[in-house]
Design a protein around this motif. Structure first.
Motif, PDB file in Angstrom:
ATOM      1  N   ALA A 103      45.807  26.192  51.758  1.00 27.22           N
ATOM      2  CA  ALA A 103      45.238  27.240  52.628  1.00 27.22           C
ATOM      3  C   ALA A 103      46.201  27.564  53.768  1.00 27.22           C
ATOM      4  O   ALA A 103      46.459  28.741  54.060  1.00 27.22           O
ATOM      5  CB  ALA A 103      43.882  26.804  53.178  1.00 27.22           C
ATOM      6  N   ALA A 104      46.740  26.535  54.400  1.00 29.44           N
ATOM      7  CA  ALA A 104      47.694  26.753  55.488  1.00 29.44           C
ATOM      8  C   ALA A 104      48.962  27.416  54.947  1.00 29.44           C
ATOM      9  O   ALA A 104      49.515  28.329  55.572  1.00 29.44           O
ATOM     10  CB  ALA A 104      48.029  25.435  56.177  1.00 29.44           C
ATOM     11  N   ALA A 105      49.422  26.977  53.781  1.00 31.25           N
ATOM     12  CA  ALA A 105      50.614  27.576  53.180  1.00 31.25           C
ATOM     13  C   ALA A 105      50.366  29.042  52.841  1.00 31.25           C
ATOM     14  O   ALA A 105      51.231  29.891  53.059  1.00 31.25           O
ATOM     15  CB  ALA A 105      51.016  26.793  51.935  1.00 31.25           C
ATOM     16  N   ARG A 106      49.173  29.350  52.332  1.00 23.60           N
ATOM     17  CA  ARG A 106      48.839  30.747  52.013  1.00 23.60           C
ATOM     18  C   ARG A 106      48.877  31.600  53.278  1.00 23.60           C
ATOM     19  O   ARG A 106      49.393  32.710  53.269  1.00 23.60           O
ATOM     20  CB  ARG A 106      47.465  30.804  51.344  1.00 23.60           C
ATOM     21  CG  ARG A 106      47.143  32.148  50.738  1.00 23.60           C
ATOM     22  CD  ARG A 106      45.938  32.092  49.815  1.00 23.60           C
ATOM     23  NE  ARG A 106      46.323  31.487  48.536  1.00 23.60           N
ATOM     24  CZ  ARG A 106      45.924  30.287  48.113  1.00 23.60           C
ATOM     25  NH1 ARG A 106      45.132  29.554  48.836  1.00 23.60           N
ATOM     26  NH2 ARG A 106      46.321  29.819  46.957  1.00 23.60           N
ATOM     27  N   LEU A 107      48.359  31.063  54.376  1.00 25.16           N
ATOM     28  CA  LEU A 107      48.402  31.792  55.647  1.00 25.16           C
ATOM     29  C   LEU A 107      49.841  31.992  56.103  1.00 25.16           C
ATOM     30  O   LEU A 107      50.224  33.091  56.509  1.00 25.16           O
ATOM     31  CB  LEU A 107      47.607  31.044  56.723  1.00 25.16           C
ATOM     32  CG  LEU A 107      47.689  31.627  58.132  1.00 25.16           C
ATOM     33  CD1 LEU A 107      47.060  33.021  58.178  1.00 25.16           C
ATOM     34  CD2 LEU A 107      47.018  30.700  59.135  1.00 25.16           C
ATOM     35  N   LEU A 108      50.655  30.940  56.038  1.00 29.86           N
ATOM     36  CA  LEU A 108      52.041  31.032  56.506  1.00 29.86           C
ATOM     37  C   LEU A 108      52.894  31.969  55.651  1.00 29.86           C
ATOM     38  O   LEU A 108      53.921  32.456  56.109  1.00 29.86           O
ATOM     39  CB  LEU A 108      52.687  29.644  56.544  1.00 29.86           C
ATOM     40  CG  LEU A 108      52.156  28.715  57.620  1.00 29.86           C
ATOM     41  CD1 LEU A 108      52.817  27.348  57.517  1.00 29.86           C
ATOM     42  CD2 LEU A 108      52.354  29.300  59.006  1.00 29.86           C
ATOM     43  N   HIS A 109      52.470  32.213  54.422  1.00 29.34           N
ATOM     44  CA  HIS A 109      53.202  33.107  53.526  1.00 29.34           C
ATOM     45  C   HIS A 109      52.493  34.451  53.361  1.00 29.34           C
ATOM     46  O   HIS A 109      52.805  35.207  52.452  1.00 29.34           O
ATOM     47  CB  HIS A 109      53.409  32.433  52.167  1.00 29.34           C
ATOM     48  CG  HIS A 109      54.281  31.235  52.238  1.00 29.34           C
ATOM     49  ND1 HIS A 109      53.796  29.975  52.505  1.00 29.34           N
ATOM     50  CD2 HIS A 109      55.620  31.096  52.113  1.00 29.34           C
ATOM     51  CE1 HIS A 109      54.798  29.124  52.521  1.00 29.34           C
ATOM     52  NE2 HIS A 109      55.924  29.769  52.288  1.00 29.34           N
ATOM     53  N   SER A 110      51.565  34.742  54.233  1.00 34.33           N
ATOM     54  CA  SER A 110      50.767  35.973  54.135  1.00 34.33           C
ATOM     55  C   SER A 110      51.472  37.160  54.792  1.00 34.33           C
ATOM     56  O   SER A 110      52.374  36.977  55.621  1.00 34.33           O
ATOM     57  CB  SER A 110      49.415  35.762  54.814  1.00 34.33           C
ATOM     58  OG  SER A 110      49.588  35.684  56.228  1.00 34.33           O
ATOM     59  N   PRO A 111      51.036  38.365  54.467  1.00 31.53           N
ATOM     60  CA  PRO A 111      51.571  39.543  55.168  1.00 31.53           C
ATOM     61  C   PRO A 111      51.352  39.464  56.683  1.00 31.53           C
ATOM     62  O   PRO A 111      52.210  39.895  57.449  1.00 31.53           O
ATOM     63  CB  PRO A 111      50.784  40.707  54.554  1.00 31.53           C
ATOM     64  CG  PRO A 111      50.395  40.221  53.197  1.00 31.53           C
ATOM     65  CD  PRO A 111      50.152  38.744  53.368  1.00 31.53           C
ATOM     66  N   PHE A 112      50.225  38.890  57.105  1.00 32.29           N
ATOM     67  CA  PHE A 112      49.979  38.735  58.543  1.00 32.29           C
ATOM     68  C   PHE A 112      51.080  37.903  59.182  1.00 32.29           C
ATOM     69  O   PHE A 112      51.650  38.281  60.204  1.00 32.29           O
ATOM     70  CB  PHE A 112      48.615  38.078  58.809  1.00 32.29           C
ATOM     71  CG  PHE A 112      48.402  37.774  60.266  1.00 32.29           C
ATOM     72  CD1 PHE A 112      47.908  38.749  61.122  1.00 32.29           C
ATOM     73  CD2 PHE A 112      48.734  36.530  60.800  1.00 32.29           C
ATOM     74  CE1 PHE A 112      47.743  38.478  62.478  1.00 32.29           C
ATOM     75  CE2 PHE A 112      48.577  36.259  62.147  1.00 32.29           C
ATOM     76  CZ  PHE A 112      48.068  37.238  62.989  1.00 32.29           C
ATOM     77  N   ALA A 113      51.394  36.760  58.577  1.00 34.62           N
ATOM     78  CA  ALA A 113      52.434  35.885  59.143  1.00 34.62           C
ATOM     79  C   ALA A 113      53.798  36.571  59.109  1.00 34.62           C
ATOM     80  O   ALA A 113      54.589  36.432  60.036  1.00 34.62           O
ATOM     81  CB  ALA A 113      52.473  34.557  58.387  1.00 34.62           C
ATOM     82  N   ASP A 114      54.054  37.323  58.041  1.00 29.77           N
ATOM     83  CA  ASP A 114      55.320  38.065  57.971  1.00 29.77           C
ATOM     84  C   ASP A 114      55.415  39.075  59.116  1.00 29.77           C
ATOM     85  O   ASP A 114      56.452  39.188  59.772  1.00 29.77           O
ATOM     86  CB  ASP A 114      55.448  38.795  56.635  1.00 29.77           C
ATOM     87  CG  ASP A 114      55.727  37.860  55.475  1.00 29.77           C
ATOM     88  OD1 ASP A 114      56.122  36.701  55.709  1.00 29.77           O
ATOM     89  OD2 ASP A 114      55.539  38.297  54.327  1.00 29.77           O
TER      90      ASP A 114
END
Length: 196
Positions: A103-114
């Motif tokens: 879940a944390a990895a998905r967030l860190l690799h999300s368009p939001f994080a980008d």
């Protein structure tokens, strides 16, 4: 630390824990202030007080997990004396993080994080300086003695992390990558690009 500050920290932790739980179960669309208050038990006013808005919650959550990931990468790298073992350890640590914290990895690799990374790159880098400095020193030392290619640090970072991030994104979005196989294959391929 005063009792009020302690309560504030507990509130922040509850909101961030709830936010990751919601993100894991329902994605970014399910992460709303009303859902956060329901899951965390924290009032709407407290959410706005501590984070400003929902964007602030997601940003704080991403920074929290970025810090944890960078901490794990720094530990993996700096616990090895030779360059090759250190680079291999970083690859393994990153893939382990993705596998154990999806879940944390998905967030860190999300368009939001980008988007956050592009908009606030200098601020984020300054915020993570304590974790990044040991990595930079380790790379500098191994570059100086000829154990790493004489390339600028950003190039080495890109050559090491680029393929790993690519694999992580593919595993998180399509699921058609075997992370164990990637952990076996990537270190040697990456080492060839950054070794002396």
């Amino acid at each position: 630390m005063s009792r009020k500050q302690q309560r504030g920290e507990v509130t922040v932790e509850r909101v961030l824990d709830a936010a990751l739980d919601l993100y894991a179960r329902e994605g970014e669309a399910g992460l709303t202030v009303s859902a956060l208050t329901r899951v965390s038990g924290v009032s709407t006013g407290s959410v706005y007080h501590h984070f400003g808005n929902l964007h602030g919650v997601i940003s704080a959550l991403a920074l929290r997990w970025l810090g944890r990931l960078l901490g794990e990468l720094a530990t993996a790298l700096t616990s090895h004396q030779d360059a090759r073992s250190g680079i291999e350890a970083v690859v393994h640590a990153y893939l382990d993080f993705v596998r154990t914290q999806p879940a944390a990895a998905r967030l860190l690799h999300s368009p939001f994080a980008d988007q956050e990374g592009m908009a606030r790159a200098t601020e984020i880098r300054d915020n993570q300086e304590a974790r990044l400095t040991p990595i930079e020193h380790w790379l500098d030392g191994h570059r100086r003695v000829g154990e790493l290619a004489d390339l600028p640090t950003p190039v080495i970072e890109s050559l090491v992390l680029g393929p790993v991030v690519g694999m992580a994104r593919r595993w998180l979005t399509l699921g058609d990558v075997d992370l164990e196989e990637a952990a076996r294959l990537l270190p040697d391929r990456i080492w060839r690009s950054v070794g002396p």
